[in-house]
Design a protein around this motif. Structure first.
Motif, PDB file in Angstrom:
ATOM      1  N   PRO A 277       0.854  -1.194   0.000  1.00 13.84           N
ATOM      2  CA  PRO A 277       0.000   0.000   0.000  1.00 13.84           C
ATOM      3  C   PRO A 277       0.890   1.244   0.000  1.00 13.84           C
ATOM      4  O   PRO A 277       1.875   1.309   0.758  1.00 13.84           O
ATOM      5  CB  PRO A 277      -0.776  -0.117   1.315  1.00 13.84           C
ATOM      6  CG  PRO A 277      -0.646  -1.531   1.738  1.00 13.84           C
ATOM      7  CD  PRO A 277       0.648  -2.032   1.197  1.00 13.84           C
ATOM      8  N   ILE A 278       0.561   2.195  -0.846  1.00 14.69           N
ATOM      9  CA  ILE A 278       1.358   3.424  -0.970  1.00 14.69           C
ATOM     10  C   ILE A 278       0.467   4.604  -0.641  1.00 14.69           C
ATOM     11  O   ILE A 278      -0.617   4.748  -1.212  1.00 14.69           O
ATOM     12  CB  ILE A 278       1.914   3.579  -2.398  1.00 14.69           C
ATOM     13  CG1 ILE A 278       2.778   2.369  -2.767  1.00 14.69           C
ATOM     14  CG2 ILE A 278       2.706   4.874  -2.532  1.00 14.69           C
ATOM     15  CD1 ILE A 278       3.114   2.288  -4.252  1.00 14.69           C
ATOM     16  N   ILE A 279       0.926   5.436   0.284  1.00 12.48           N
ATOM     17  CA  ILE A 279       0.197   6.661   0.610  1.00 12.48           C
ATOM     18  C   ILE A 279       1.136   7.825   0.375  1.00 12.48           C
ATOM     19  O   ILE A 279       2.214   7.909   0.980  1.00 12.48           O
ATOM     20  CB  ILE A 279      -0.320   6.670   2.063  1.00 12.48           C
ATOM     21  CG1 ILE A 279      -1.172   5.426   2.353  1.00 12.48           C
ATOM     22  CG2 ILE A 279      -1.183   7.917   2.282  1.00 12.48           C
ATOM     23  CD1 ILE A 279      -0.432   4.277   2.986  1.00 12.48           C
ATOM     24  N   THR A 280       0.764   8.712  -0.523  1.00 12.10           N
ATOM     25  CA  THR A 280       1.621   9.830  -0.893  1.00 12.10           C
ATOM     26  C   THR A 280       0.810  11.112  -0.894  1.00 12.10           C
ATOM     27  O   THR A 280      -0.373  11.127  -0.507  1.00 12.10           O
ATOM     28  CB  THR A 280       2.277   9.570  -2.262  1.00 12.10           C
ATOM     29  OG1 THR A 280       3.285  10.563  -2.508  1.00 12.10           O
ATOM     30  CG2 THR A 280       1.257   9.616  -3.392  1.00 12.10           C
ATOM     31  N   SER A 281       1.422  12.202  -1.341  1.00 11.60           N
ATOM     32  CA  SER A 281       0.717  13.487  -1.349  1.00 11.60           C
ATOM     33  C   SER A 281       0.109  13.739  -2.727  1.00 11.60           C
ATOM     34  O   SER A 281       0.436  13.063  -3.706  1.00 11.60           O
ATOM     35  CB  SER A 281       1.677  14.625  -0.986  1.00 11.60           C
ATOM     36  OG  SER A 281       2.411  15.054  -2.121  1.00 11.60           O
ATOM     37  N   THR A 282      -0.762  14.711  -2.784  1.00 15.14           N
ATOM     38  CA  THR A 282      -1.391  15.091  -4.052  1.00 15.14           C
ATOM     39  C   THR A 282      -0.595  16.183  -4.760  1.00 15.14           C
ATOM     40  O   THR A 282      -1.072  16.746  -5.744  1.00 15.14           O
ATOM     41  CB  THR A 282      -2.818  15.593  -3.807  1.00 15.14           C
ATOM     42  OG1 THR A 282      -2.764  16.716  -2.905  1.00 15.14           O
ATOM     43  CG2 THR A 282      -3.699  14.509  -3.217  1.00 15.14           C
ATOM     44  N   LYS A 283       0.603  16.463  -4.273  1.00 17.42           N
ATOM     45  CA  LYS A 283       1.386  17.583  -4.796  1.00 17.42           C
ATOM     46  C   LYS A 283       2.189  17.188  -6.031  1.00 17.42           C
ATOM     47  O   LYS A 283       2.571  16.042  -6.216  1.00 17.42           O
ATOM     48  CB  LYS A 283       2.338  18.116  -3.723  1.00 17.42           C
ATOM     49  CG  LYS A 283       1.669  18.495  -2.414  1.00 17.42           C
ATOM     50  CD  LYS A 283       0.733  19.682  -2.575  1.00 17.42           C
ATOM     51  CE  LYS A 283       0.133  20.106  -1.238  1.00 17.42           C
ATOM     52  NZ  LYS A 283      -0.807  21.232  -1.355  1.00 17.42           N
ATOM     53  N   THR A 284       2.467  18.150  -6.846  1.00 22.68           N
ATOM     54  CA  THR A 284       3.340  18.103  -8.025  1.00 22.68           C
ATOM     55  C   THR A 284       3.055  16.877  -8.898  1.00 22.68           C
ATOM     56  O   THR A 284       1.926  16.626  -9.270  1.00 22.68           O
ATOM     57  CB  THR A 284       4.829  18.213  -7.616  1.00 22.68           C
ATOM     58  OG1 THR A 284       5.214  17.113  -6.799  1.00 22.68           O
ATOM     59  CG2 THR A 284       5.083  19.493  -6.854  1.00 22.68           C
ATOM     60  N   CYS A 285       4.087  16.056  -9.197  1.00 23.85           N
ATOM     61  CA  CYS A 285       3.907  14.986 -10.185  1.00 23.85           C
ATOM     62  C   CYS A 285       3.369  13.693  -9.596  1.00 23.85           C
ATOM     63  O   CYS A 285       3.094  12.748 -10.339  1.00 23.85           O
ATOM     64  CB  CYS A 285       5.251  14.686 -10.855  1.00 23.85           C
ATOM     65  SG  CYS A 285       6.387  13.812  -9.753  1.00 23.85           S
ATOM     66  N   LEU A 286       3.230  13.598  -8.285  1.00 27.02           N
ATOM     67  CA  LEU A 286       2.980  12.302  -7.651  1.00 27.02           C
ATOM     68  C   LEU A 286       1.674  11.632  -8.105  1.00 27.02           C
ATOM     69  O   LEU A 286       1.664  10.430  -8.391  1.00 27.02           O
ATOM     70  CB  LEU A 286       3.054  12.444  -6.135  1.00 27.02           C
ATOM     71  CG  LEU A 286       4.440  12.901  -5.635  1.00 27.02           C
ATOM     72  CD1 LEU A 286       4.436  13.168  -4.144  1.00 27.02           C
ATOM     73  CD2 LEU A 286       5.507  11.872  -5.996  1.00 27.02           C
ATOM     74  N   ASP A 292      -4.218   5.698  -9.704  1.00 28.40           N
ATOM     75  CA  ASP A 292      -5.101   4.995  -8.773  1.00 28.40           C
ATOM     76  C   ASP A 292      -4.469   3.694  -8.266  1.00 28.40           C
ATOM     77  O   ASP A 292      -5.170   2.792  -7.803  1.00 28.40           O
ATOM     78  CB  ASP A 292      -6.461   4.720  -9.414  1.00 28.40           C
ATOM     79  CG  ASP A 292      -6.353   3.989 -10.747  1.00 28.40           C
ATOM     80  OD1 ASP A 292      -5.213   3.700 -11.177  1.00 28.40           O
ATOM     81  OD2 ASP A 292      -7.399   3.698 -11.347  1.00 28.40           O
ATOM     82  N   ALA A 293      -3.137   3.618  -8.332  1.00 29.02           N
ATOM     83  CA  ALA A 293      -2.440   2.443  -7.788  1.00 29.02           C
ATOM     84  C   ALA A 293      -2.198   2.581  -6.291  1.00 29.02           C
ATOM     85  O   ALA A 293      -1.697   1.651  -5.662  1.00 29.02           O
ATOM     86  CB  ALA A 293      -1.098   2.244  -8.498  1.00 29.02           C
ATOM     87  N   GLY A 294      -2.532   3.743  -5.717  1.00 30.52           N
ATOM     88  CA  GLY A 294      -2.290   3.952  -4.291  1.00 30.52           C
ATOM     89  C   GLY A 294      -3.279   4.915  -3.687  1.00 30.52           C
ATOM     90  O   GLY A 294      -4.394   5.097  -4.201  1.00 30.52           O
TER      91      GLY A 294
END
Length: 354
Positions: A277-286, A292-294
């Motif tokens: 499971p990947i949790i990242t930010s909604t910023k820039t290129c992420l 929708d893989a994370g």
């Protein structure tokens, strides 16, 4: 045979640029690109020669090449600057490809004199470029926001996953009785590690390991916070080896990447390789890379981030194959062989034009 100068002197594998240089070369090696001879400009010739033998040519990097009067004057058929931060430029006019990872320096706090020098070199690169390559749509938009781009071909070539096959004999590096999260990156303010450190204060049954160079002002800030608040479930690892990184990816409950400024975000692909499971930010290129893989942090306060992670874990465990299937499809697209083929087409385009 025609020659391409690969300006790849930054070969430190603990940096994003070093990873990019190495894996692009490996991609070109794997597809057996031989329409011209690539000459690698680096100070670590032995490292590349050990793996690639004489498939590439090599030119030793000298620091004096950064100064205008000592610029490389030898004739090459194409010059490829592998990142926007290089100060190594050709002395004479020749077909020039520039790869831009990001222009984060336009948004970071630094002294005015350094900004002027950096802008001068970068604008000179832009003026030389016959083709500009960006590693994401975001990096293209960011560059156009701050700089006037002349009318030359522009192309987006995505990076590949740096982990092709998992290493063998991976062991659990954490406390065997406690699950843990993992994150990695240089300790820069834009990596936003302090947000997940604060999140862990009230997460008593979980640990967090963060790998990356701590010898920075932001690293000192994070260390100070952990020590002054006695945050015992956060372990700051400093630099770690490839084997150690894969051990943490193999056994972590989730990969957390709260960065607020990235040109691409290679660690996201690495976490996909381990189907975490990947949790990242909604910023820039992420969002462009993860899609929708994370999952995404909705805010950066500790309470909300904890809720976001708990929701992500619950959703992933309910139907892991849904996300894993999306990850696998993405990894088939994000390969260094795909990137190498696209760069090879650009080299041939300039060589044929010449």
């Amino acid at each position: 045979m025609k020659k391409i100068l690969f300006e790849a002197h930054n070969s430190n594998m603990s940096t994003g640029f070093g990873q990019f240089n190495y894996h692009l070369l490996k991609g070109l090696f794997n597809i057996k690109y031989n329409n011209s001879k690539i000459i690698v400009h680096t100070d670590t010739i032995s490292k590349f020669k050990k793996e690639f033998k004489n498939f590439f040519g090599y030119k030793y990097y000298w620091g004096m090449y950064r100064y205008e009067r000592f610029r490389i004057s030898k004739e090459y058929d194409v010059w490829h600057s592998l990142n926007q931060n290089t100060k190594i430029l050709p002395k004479r006019n020749l077909p020039y490809i520039l790869t831009i990872h990001d222009v984060n320096f336009m948004e970071e706090k630094s002294d005015e004199e350094n900004n002027l020098k950096r802008n001068k070199f970068f604008e000179e690169q832009l003026s030389m470029a016959d083709i500009i390559v960006y590693i994401s749509e975001y990096s293209k938009n960011q560059t156009h926001k701050y700089f006037d781009i002349k009318n030359v071909p522009e192309k987006i070539i995505y990076n590949g996953c740096t982990i092709k096959n998992k290493l063998k004999n991976l062991v659990n590096p954490g406390n065997q009785n406690r699950p843990f999260f993992f994150s990695i990156g240089n300790f820069l303010e834009r990596k936003n590690f302090l947000s997940i450190v604060k999140m862990m204060i009230n997460w008593e049954d979980m640990d967090l390991f963060i790998g990356g160079n701590l010898d920075t002002p932001y690293g000192e800030e994070v260390i100070s916070f952990v020590e002054s608040n006695d945050v015992k479930n956060v372990i700051l690892l400093d630099k770690i080896s490839e084997y150690q990184k894969q051990c943490y990816l193999e056994y972590c409950e989730a990969f957390l990447f709260p960065s607020i400024s990235e040109g691409f975000g290679l660690p996201l692909l690495e976490a996909m390789k381990f189907e975490k499971p990947i949790i990242t930010s909604t910023k820039t290129c992420l969002p462009e890379i993860l899609g929708d893989a994370g999952y995404y942090f909705t805010k950066f306060d500790a309470e909300t981030m904890k809720i976001d992670v708990e929701k992500a874990l619950k959703d992933f465990k309910a139907d892991p194959q849904d996300k894993i299937s999306i990850m696998k499809n993405k990894l088939e697209f994000f390969t260094w062989e795909n990137a190498a083929k696209q760069y090879a087409e650009l080299y041939d385009q300039l060589l044929n034009a010449k």
